[in-house]
Write an enzyme that holds these catalytic residues in place. Structure first.
Site, PDB file in Angstrom:
ATOM      1  N   ARG A 183      12.182  -4.789  11.355  1.00 64.90           N
ATOM      2  CA  ARG A 183      11.179  -4.298  12.285  1.00 64.90           C
ATOM      3  C   ARG A 183      10.874  -5.364  13.331  1.00 64.90           C
ATOM      4  O   ARG A 183      10.828  -6.556  13.031  1.00 64.90           O
ATOM      5  CB  ARG A 183       9.894  -3.938  11.531  1.00 64.90           C
ATOM      6  CG  ARG A 183       9.915  -2.573  10.923  1.00 64.90           C
ATOM      7  CD  ARG A 183       8.735  -2.289  10.020  1.00 64.90           C
ATOM      8  NE  ARG A 183       7.463  -2.825  10.484  1.00 64.90           N
ATOM      9  CZ  ARG A 183       6.302  -2.581   9.865  1.00 64.90           C
ATOM     10  NH1 ARG A 183       6.284  -1.839   8.776  1.00 64.90           N
ATOM     11  NH2 ARG A 183       5.192  -3.099  10.326  1.00 64.90           N
ATOM     12  N   ARG A 218      -9.510   0.844   9.030  1.00 70.55           N
ATOM     13  CA  ARG A 218      -9.302  -0.604   9.134  1.00 70.55           C
ATOM     14  C   ARG A 218     -10.511  -1.325   9.699  1.00 70.55           C
ATOM     15  O   ARG A 218     -10.542  -2.543   9.711  1.00 70.55           O
ATOM     16  CB  ARG A 218      -8.080  -0.904  10.004  1.00 70.55           C
ATOM     17  CG  ARG A 218      -6.763  -0.585   9.319  1.00 70.55           C
ATOM     18  CD  ARG A 218      -5.594  -1.123  10.110  1.00 70.55           C
ATOM     19  NE  ARG A 218      -4.343  -0.951   9.394  1.00 70.55           N
ATOM     20  CZ  ARG A 218      -3.157  -1.385   9.833  1.00 70.55           C
ATOM     21  NH1 ARG A 218      -3.093  -2.002  10.995  1.00 70.55           N
ATOM     22  NH2 ARG A 218      -2.075  -1.198   9.121  1.00 70.55           N
ATOM     23  N   ARG A 238      11.383  -7.639   4.673  1.00 67.78           N
ATOM     24  CA  ARG A 238      11.507  -6.175   4.816  1.00 67.78           C
ATOM     25  C   ARG A 238      12.709  -5.791   5.680  1.00 67.78           C
ATOM     26  O   ARG A 238      12.965  -6.391   6.723  1.00 67.78           O
ATOM     27  CB  ARG A 238      10.235  -5.588   5.422  1.00 67.78           C
ATOM     28  CG  ARG A 238       9.081  -5.607   4.473  1.00 67.78           C
ATOM     29  CD  ARG A 238       7.944  -4.731   4.938  1.00 67.78           C
ATOM     30  NE  ARG A 238       7.282  -5.201   6.152  1.00 67.78           N
ATOM     31  CZ  ARG A 238       6.067  -4.800   6.531  1.00 67.78           C
ATOM     32  NH1 ARG A 238       5.412  -3.921   5.804  1.00 67.78           N
ATOM     33  NH2 ARG A 238       5.528  -5.272   7.632  1.00 67.78           N
ATOM     34  N   LYS A 296       0.833  -1.215   0.000  1.00 63.78           N
ATOM     35  CA  LYS A 296       0.000   0.000   0.000  1.00 63.78           C
ATOM     36  C   LYS A 296       0.861   1.256   0.000  1.00 63.78           C
ATOM     37  O   LYS A 296       0.598   2.198  -0.750  1.00 63.78           O
ATOM     38  CB  LYS A 296      -0.929   0.009   1.226  1.00 63.78           C
ATOM     39  CG  LYS A 296      -1.932  -1.095   1.268  1.00 63.78           C
ATOM     40  CD  LYS A 296      -2.919  -0.926   2.411  1.00 63.78           C
ATOM     41  CE  LYS A 296      -2.274  -0.962   3.788  1.00 63.78           C
ATOM     42  NZ  LYS A 296      -1.690  -2.286   4.093  1.00 63.78           N
ATOM     43  N   ARG A 327      -1.053 -10.763  12.192  1.00 63.41           N
ATOM     44  CA  ARG A 327      -1.550  -9.540  11.556  1.00 63.41           C
ATOM     45  C   ARG A 327      -2.482  -9.870  10.399  1.00 63.41           C
ATOM     46  O   ARG A 327      -3.518  -9.220  10.214  1.00 63.41           O
ATOM     47  CB  ARG A 327      -0.378  -8.683  11.051  1.00 63.41           C
ATOM     48  CG  ARG A 327       0.386  -7.959  12.138  1.00 63.41           C
ATOM     49  CD  ARG A 327       1.016  -6.673  11.630  1.00 63.41           C
ATOM     50  NE  ARG A 327       1.851  -6.855  10.474  1.00 63.41           N
ATOM     51  CZ  ARG A 327       3.165  -7.047  10.506  1.00 63.41           C
ATOM     52  NH1 ARG A 327       3.786  -7.110  11.663  1.00 63.41           N
ATOM     53  NH2 ARG A 327       3.858  -7.188   9.403  1.00 63.41           N
TER      54      ARG A 327
END
Length: 300
Positions: A237, A159, A193, A82, A248
């Protein structure tokens, strides 16, 4: 013809913020969240929603350009991209990209009273309560209004249906872009990531190569590797572990899919299946948005 002018005709024009939030929306919310640990009641939801309404009102700044009043929302599972595509469209359309995830991370890096409780939520893949997100977003919109920003592309909000109802109460969302990607690729992307601890740039070390089947094309997404100056400074992260990423995705599928139906019923949802990496997906996304313009070459 300018991209912004063409799109202003294609999608609904700007509608000023409504005068008042519907009272039933406020009554439907409480200071605690059913989706995980709740924060101390330092933030009043009614006050936060009122601030969001005020900050969404059009600016009186002379720089407010009518043709750039886009109010778009990006939906999609964590890790779908996104931020990448919203940022590119932000550059193309000349409107700010506002990622609520970035707003939360900025708060996490602060020494505020709620920072430690937020870390507990984020590190366990839980959703941050509505009142906190609304408060952060209202502050960001207010700051943008003071700078003369016209419109925005929201990434990470809403959300929940409750958040979507609040947003509809204060602004007319023109378009909701729902990005989709195979779960296998999503998991690999999230685990790959990396962030440069010095400059904050985002990279991805995963090389995704999924063979096609049953009529599907092969999906290939090459890694986005850092330049030499960032190689030794890459960090992961804290919430990018397989356990947390799967949680998630589970929370997203349970809580956010109703938001897709919310906008689908209103005729505002554009569903877009990512066929691969940016080189394959970006031109197709532009075509889906009727944004085929020579300006795309400037940010391809």
């Amino acid at each position: 013809m300018a991209v912004s002018h063409r799109l202003f005709r294609l999608f609904s024009p700007f509608t000023p913020a409504k005068n008042n939030l519907s009272s039933f929306l406020i009554r439907s919310l409480s200071s605690s969240s059913p989706h995980g640990p709740s924060l101390d009641p330092e933030i009043d939801l009614k006050e936060a929603a009122a601030e969001l309404e005020k900050s969404s009102s059009p600016s009186s700044s002379p720089s407010w350009t009518k043709g750039r009043n886009f109010h778009w929302v990006f939906l999609g599972c964590p890790g779908v991209g996104k931020g990448t595509y919203a940022s590119r469209l932000s550059t193309l359309l000349g409107v700010p990209h506002i990622a609520t995830g970035d707003l939360v991370r900025e708060e996490l890096s602060s020494s505020g009273l709620l920072s430690s409780q937020l870390k507990e939520l984020v590190n366990h893949g839980k959703l941050v309560p509505d009142e906190f997100i609304i408060s952060l977003l209202s502050k960001r919109l207010e700051a943008g209004k003071e700078k003369g920003e016209s419109g925005y592309i929201l990434d990470g909000f809403p959300r929940t249906v409750t958040q979507a109802e609040i947003l509809e109460g204060v602004i007319n969302v023109d378009l909701v872009i729902n990005l989709k990607l195979k779960e296998e690729a999503l998991l690999a992307k999230c685990l790959g990531r990396r962030i440069c601890s010095e400059c904050g740039a985002n990279y991805n070390v995963a090389c995704i190569d999924i063979k096609g089947g049953d009529g599907d094309d092969r999906m290939y997404m090459p890694p986005l590797l850092p330049p030499p100056k960032c190689e030794s400074k890459l960090i992961t992260r804290a919430d990018d572990t397989e356990e947390v990423v799967k949680e998630r995705l589970r929370v997203y599928n349970k809580m956010t899919q109703p938001v897709e139906e919310f906008y689908r019923k209103r005729g505002k949802l554009l569903e877009f299946e990512l066929p691969g990496g940016i080189p394959q997906s970006w031109p197709k996304l532009l075509r889906a948005l009727h944004l085929e313009d020579d300006k795309q070459s400037a940010i391809a």
